[in-house]
Design an enzyme around this catalytic site. Structure first.
Site, mmCIF file in Angstrom:
data_model
loop_
_atom_site.group_PDB
_atom_site.id
_atom_site.type_symbol
_atom_site.label_atom_id
_atom_site.label_comp_id
_atom_site.label_asym_id
_atom_site.label_seq_id
_atom_site.Cartn_x
_atom_site.Cartn_y
_atom_site.Cartn_z
ATOM 1 N N GLN A 105 0.860 -1.367 -0.032
ATOM 2 C CA GLN A 105 0.039 0.073 0.075
ATOM 3 C C GLN A 105 0.965 1.220 0.078
ATOM 4 O O GLN A 105 0.207 2.478 -0.068
ATOM 5 C CB GLN A 105 -0.891 0.053 1.150
ATOM 6 C CG GLN A 105 -1.868 -1.229 1.271
ATOM 7 C CD GLN A 105 -2.542 -1.238 2.908
ATOM 8 O OE1 GLN A 105 -2.122 -1.860 3.351
ATOM 9 N NE2 GLN A 105 -3.581 -0.700 2.786
ATOM 10 N N ASN A 106 2.198 1.216 -0.022
ATOM 11 C CA ASN A 106 3.066 2.134 0.222
ATOM 12 C C ASN A 106 3.477 2.800 -1.256
ATOM 13 O O ASN A 106 3.394 1.801 -2.248
ATOM 14 C CB ASN A 106 4.569 1.766 0.903
ATOM 15 C CG ASN A 106 4.319 1.350 2.347
ATOM 16 O OD1 ASN A 106 2.937 1.604 2.718
ATOM 17 N ND2 ASN A 106 4.902 0.333 2.942
ATOM 18 N N HIS A 123 -1.233 1.492 -4.458
ATOM 19 C CA HIS A 123 -1.892 2.951 -4.452
ATOM 20 C C HIS A 123 -0.698 3.816 -5.343
ATOM 21 O O HIS A 123 -0.698 4.956 -5.055
ATOM 22 C CB HIS A 123 -1.562 3.523 -3.158
ATOM 23 C CG HIS A 123 -2.694 2.880 -2.076
ATOM 24 N ND1 HIS A 123 -2.558 2.711 -0.822
ATOM 25 C CD2 HIS A 123 -3.879 2.333 -2.590
ATOM 26 C CE1 HIS A 123 -3.633 2.239 -0.312
ATOM 27 N NE2 HIS A 123 -4.392 1.936 -1.082
ATOM 28 N N CYS A 131 1.011 12.649 -16.607
ATOM 29 C CA CYS A 131 0.527 14.118 -16.949
ATOM 30 C C CYS A 131 -1.137 13.770 -16.766
ATOM 31 O O CYS A 131 -1.695 12.782 -17.049
ATOM 32 C CB CYS A 131 0.508 14.187 -18.643
ATOM 33 S SG CYS A 131 -0.222 15.790 -19.232
ATOM 34 N N GLU A 219 1.041 -3.338 17.276
ATOM 35 C CA GLU A 219 -0.164 -3.334 18.235
ATOM 36 C C GLU A 219 -1.258 -4.390 17.367
ATOM 37 O O GLU A 219 -1.108 -4.426 16.364
ATOM 38 C CB GLU A 219 -0.665 -2.152 18.677
ATOM 39 C CG GLU A 219 -0.906 -1.182 17.539
ATOM 40 C CD GLU A 219 -1.418 0.142 17.969
ATOM 41 O OE1 GLU A 219 -1.862 1.087 17.325
ATOM 42 O OE2 GLU A 219 -0.701 0.493 18.813
#
Length: 257
Positions: A105-106, A123, A131, A219
């Site tokens: 996703q980076n 992404h 352009c 986490e």
């Protein structure tokens, strides 16, 4: 986390026996390279309103402002960033023949810098600009930035080749990612909150297709205890460095003498 951790050992054993492992990575894997995440504590969206500066409508309305506030700021960070132990640990798994593809996703290009040959950039990437009129792509480093926003030879406004809010992910990339998720036997989910669709659905697809899911995050996430078979809480760099070394030992022990 120590190398005697039973969860780490389970993850390493699964990787050592994998034939088609796939990794899904998010911003968390690049934090140790000095790139702040977009979401969460200390994230970019705490400082910049994404709907004001990262939405396609905002770019269309005032491309110069989006360039000054968002694009140039990100580019300065990315220019200094280098792959960390998390990226390098994944690359070692690829070199061992364990890892097939990285779905990320980076937009930082660090997986390619680490040596990965097959990276799906969900992404897009900040390494290139395109352009907004003719679609021509160019290397970011080849674009003069004396005038903002920069323009193409056709006079169209240039922009980083990334997916902004309000835009669709390339359906070809999505389809291939879903196919890889459905066909892998191990999926490593590293540094992602697993809350942004459609990427968040990939571990679910993999799990329902019988894959072993290894989660590496500082986490718990919505995947923890529900989708993940093993959750390794800690920094991506430390965990992946240890896992790669353990996988290498396991695979070496299996080689005929």
């Amino acid at each position: 986390m120590t190398t005697s951790d039973p969860a780490l050992e389970r993850a390493a054993i699964a990787c050592a026996g994998a034939r088609k492992a796939v990794a899904l990575t998010g911003a968390g894997i690049s934090v140790e390279s000095g790139i702040p995440p977009f979401r969460g504590r200390g994230g970019l969206w705490e400082k910049i309103d994404p709907m004001k500066y990262a939405h396609v409508a905002a770019f269309e309305n005032d491309p110069a402002e989006v360039w000054k506030v968002l694009f140039l700021g990100i580019s300065h960070v990315l220019e200094k960033a280098r792959p960390n132990a998390g990226h390098q640990g994944l690359w070692r798994l690829e070199e061992m023949g364990v890892l097939q593809t990285v779905i990320t996703q980076n937009v930082d290009g660090l997986h390619q810098q680490a040596g990965h040959r097959d990276v799906i950039e969900f992404h897009g990437t900040h390494a290139f600009v395109r352009c907004s009129v003719c679609g021509r792509r160019s290397d970011w480093r080849s674009v003069p930035l004396e005038v903002i926003p920069p323009r193409c030879e056709c006079s169209g406004v240039l922009r980083p080749d990334v997916v902004l809010f309000g835009e669709m992910i390339d359906p070809r990339l999505l389809q291939r990612s879903q196919q890889l998720a459905a066909g892998c036997d191990v999926m490593l989910v590293i540094g992602t909150s697993a809350t942004v669709e459609p990427a968040a659905s990939l571990p679910v697809i993999a799990k329902h297709s019988g894959a072993f899911i290894i989660e590496v995050n500082p986490e718990p996430t919505p995947l923890t205890h529900r989708i993940s078979d093993v959750t390794l809480l800690g920094s991506a760099g430390e965990v992946m460095e240890q896992m790669a070394s353990m996988v290498q030992r396991l695979r070496s022990n299996r080689q005929p003498s």
